[in-house]
Design a protein around this motif. Sequence first.
Motif, PDB file in Angstrom:
ATOM      1  N   ALA A  44       8.200  10.351  20.729  1.00 24.17           N
ATOM      2  CA  ALA A  44       6.772  10.656  20.813  1.00 24.17           C
ATOM      3  C   ALA A  44       6.156  10.722  19.418  1.00 24.17           C
ATOM      4  N   LEU A  45       4.902  10.267  19.337  1.00 30.38           N
ATOM      5  CA  LEU A  45       4.177  10.298  18.071  1.00 30.38           C
ATOM      6  C   LEU A  45       3.374  11.577  17.938  1.00 30.38           C
ATOM      7  N   ALA A  46       3.290  12.075  16.733  1.00 30.26           N
ATOM      8  CA  ALA A  46       2.384  13.185  16.470  1.00 30.26           C
ATOM      9  C   ALA A  46       0.962  12.646  16.545  1.00 30.26           C
ATOM     10  N   PHE A  47       0.026  13.476  16.981  1.00 28.38           N
ATOM     11  CA  PHE A  47      -1.372  13.072  17.023  1.00 28.38           C
ATOM     12  C   PHE A  47      -2.233  14.304  16.892  1.00 28.38           C
ATOM     13  N   VAL A  48      -3.500  14.102  16.646  1.00 28.15           N
ATOM     14  CA  VAL A  48      -4.454  15.201  16.641  1.00 28.15           C
ATOM     15  C   VAL A  48      -5.447  14.961  17.768  1.00 28.15           C
ATOM     16  N   GLU A  49      -5.921  16.039  18.353  1.00 23.41           N
ATOM     17  CA  GLU A  49      -6.949  15.929  19.377  1.00 23.41           C
ATOM     18  C   GLU A  49      -8.290  16.191  18.714  1.00 23.41           C
ATOM     19  N   VAL A  50      -9.207  15.250  18.888  1.00 19.73           N
ATOM     20  CA  VAL A  50     -10.525  15.330  18.256  1.00 19.73           C
ATOM     21  C   VAL A  50     -11.552  15.671  19.333  1.00 19.73           C
ATOM     22  N   PRO A  51     -12.301  16.762  19.181  1.00 20.23           N
ATOM     23  CA  PRO A  51     -13.295  17.112  20.196  1.00 20.23           C
ATOM     24  C   PRO A  51     -14.416  16.080  20.276  1.00 20.23           C
ATOM     25  N   THR A  52     -15.017  15.962  21.454  1.00 16.60           N
ATOM     26  CA  THR A  52     -16.119  15.025  21.662  1.00 16.60           C
ATOM     27  C   THR A  52     -17.373  15.787  22.064  1.00 16.60           C
ATOM     28  N   GLU A  53     -18.512  15.167  21.815  1.00 20.51           N
ATOM     29  CA  GLU A  53     -19.784  15.703  22.278  1.00 20.51           C
ATOM     30  C   GLU A  53     -19.889  15.473  23.780  1.00 20.51           C
ATOM     31  N   PRO A  54     -20.702  16.253  24.498  1.00 20.00           N
ATOM     32  CA  PRO A  54     -20.898  15.972  25.924  1.00 20.00           C
ATOM     33  C   PRO A  54     -21.538  14.602  26.117  1.00 20.00           C
TER      34      PRO A  54
ATOM     35  N   GLU B  57       0.823  -1.201   0.000  1.00 25.96           N
ATOM     36  CA  GLU B  57       0.000   0.000   0.000  1.00 25.96           C
ATOM     37  C   GLU B  57       0.859   1.253   0.000  1.00 25.96           C
ATOM     38  N   ASN B  58       1.957   1.266   0.749  1.00 23.43           N
ATOM     39  CA  ASN B  58       2.798   2.453   0.851  1.00 23.43           C
ATOM     40  C   ASN B  58       3.528   2.764  -0.444  1.00 23.43           C
ATOM     41  N   GLU B  59       3.773   1.748  -1.305  1.00 22.56           N
ATOM     42  CA  GLU B  59       4.446   1.999  -2.566  1.00 22.56           C
ATOM     43  C   GLU B  59       3.628   2.924  -3.457  1.00 22.56           C
ATOM     44  N   ASN B  60       2.300   2.819  -3.423  1.00 18.92           N
ATOM     45  CA  ASN B  60       1.438   3.609  -4.299  1.00 18.92           C
ATOM     46  C   ASN B  60       0.670   4.702  -3.567  1.00 18.92           C
ATOM     47  N   ASN B  61       0.953   4.934  -2.299  1.00 20.19           N
ATOM     48  CA  ASN B  61       0.149   5.865  -1.516  1.00 20.19           C
ATOM     49  C   ASN B  61       1.005   7.025  -1.041  1.00 20.19           C
ATOM     50  N   ALA B  62       0.569   8.229  -1.348  1.00 25.10           N
ATOM     51  CA  ALA B  62       1.291   9.425  -0.922  1.00 25.10           C
ATOM     52  C   ALA B  62       0.758   9.935   0.405  1.00 25.10           C
ATOM     53  N   PHE B  63      -0.055   9.158   1.099  1.00 29.09           N
ATOM     54  CA  PHE B  63      -0.686   9.603   2.323  1.00 29.09           C
ATOM     55  C   PHE B  63      -0.485   8.591   3.441  1.00 29.09           C
ATOM     56  N   ALA B  64      -0.500   9.066   4.621  1.00 31.19           N
ATOM     57  CA  ALA B  64      -0.442   8.199   5.797  1.00 31.19           C
ATOM     58  C   ALA B  64      -1.379   8.812   6.836  1.00 31.19           C
ATOM     59  N   THR B  65      -1.742   8.035   7.819  1.00 30.99           N
ATOM     60  CA  THR B  65      -2.575   8.577   8.882  1.00 30.99           C
ATOM     61  C   THR B  65      -1.719   8.825  10.110  1.00 30.99           C
ATOM     62  N   ILE B  66      -2.194   9.691  10.976  1.00 31.37           N
ATOM     63  CA  ILE B  66      -1.553   9.888  12.269  1.00 31.37           C
ATOM     64  C   ILE B  66      -2.582   9.552  13.332  1.00 31.37           C
ATOM     65  N   GLY B  67      -2.128   9.293  14.526  1.00 29.69           N
ATOM     66  CA  GLY B  67      -3.041   8.926  15.604  1.00 29.69           C
ATOM     67  C   GLY B  67      -3.972  10.068  15.986  1.00 29.69           C
ATOM     68  N   ALA B  68      -5.131   9.697  16.523  1.00 28.83           N
ATOM     69  CA  ALA B  68      -6.108  10.683  16.986  1.00 28.83           C
ATOM     70  C   ALA B  68      -6.462  10.355  18.435  1.00 28.83           C
ATOM     71  N   VAL B  69      -6.579  11.393  19.256  1.00 24.27           N
ATOM     72  CA  VAL B  69      -6.956  11.244  20.654  1.00 24.27           C
ATOM     73  C   VAL B  69      -8.232  12.039  20.903  1.00 24.27           C
ATOM     74  N   SER B  70      -9.224  11.373  21.503  1.00 22.48           N
ATOM     75  CA  SER B  70     -10.479  12.032  21.893  1.00 22.48           C
ATOM     76  C   SER B  70     -10.570  11.950  23.413  1.00 22.48           C
ATOM     77  N   ILE B  71     -10.857  13.074  24.049  1.00 26.23           N
ATOM     78  CA  ILE B  71     -10.945  13.107  25.517  1.00 26.23           C
ATOM     79  C   ILE B  71     -12.358  13.499  25.913  1.00 26.23           C
ATOM     80  N   GLY B  72     -12.957  12.687  26.782  1.00 21.10           N
ATOM     81  CA  GLY B  72     -14.308  12.957  27.273  1.00 21.10           C
ATOM     82  C   GLY B  72     -14.311  13.986  28.390  1.00 21.10           C
ATOM     83  N   ARG B  73     -15.469  14.148  29.023  1.00 20.74           N
ATOM     84  CA  ARG B  73     -15.661  15.133  30.079  1.00 20.74           C
ATOM     85  C   ARG B  73     -14.953  14.694  31.361  1.00 20.74           C
TER      86      ARG B  73
END
Length: 191
Positions: free
Chosen positions: A166-176, A49-65
């Motif tokens: 350390a890995l790069a990640f994005v923080e994803v907001p959560t609903e209440p 997959e990586n041979e033909n893919n110019a994209f990768a994903t990074i981890g995502a963190v969601s934090i609740g209340r």
Amino acid sequence: MQWSASGRRLLILLVTHVATVSHIVPKYAWAVWDPPGEWLVDSQSQENENENNAFATIGAVSIGRWHTPSTAFVNDCLSIFEQYTQANTMWNPTETKVAYPVRREIAGGHENGGAGGGFVTEEIEIQWFPETRVWRETTGGEGFPNGDPHEGAPTTTQQQTDDPRALAFVEVPTEPPIVVCEGSFCAWSPR
């Protein structure tokens, strides 16, 4: 911590201590880590997959209340959480929601129209953690999959710069979370 049944998502219980004038209060929050998508496939298919893919994903963190767990959860579950999670799951069958008990102190003078006093209630909350894969361009390709680098999630990239491991990640907001009933203990039933 508890992996979802599929092994694609990790549930983490965070704790912090808040100091007040008279004492220190622990506050808890459930968080979910969605690892990079490349980590969820076998190494041979990833190489192809990586041979033909110019994209990768990074981890995502969601934090609740942030909350205070129920007395029963603190006394009976947290001390043996590793054993508890082997027999009980916090995840719903679709691996998008987590159920947990909370303790809430309600001031009697405000919500109930009375003067002073107050009471404590224990409730079951359900927090929604949508599965999130966030794309990043790796080789200067043309655009992102589906035209959206975040697949619709409003995110901000985080990076711990003081630790090269350390890995790069994005923080994803959560609903209440939603309150489903009174109670001091809960677990999802098996599929």
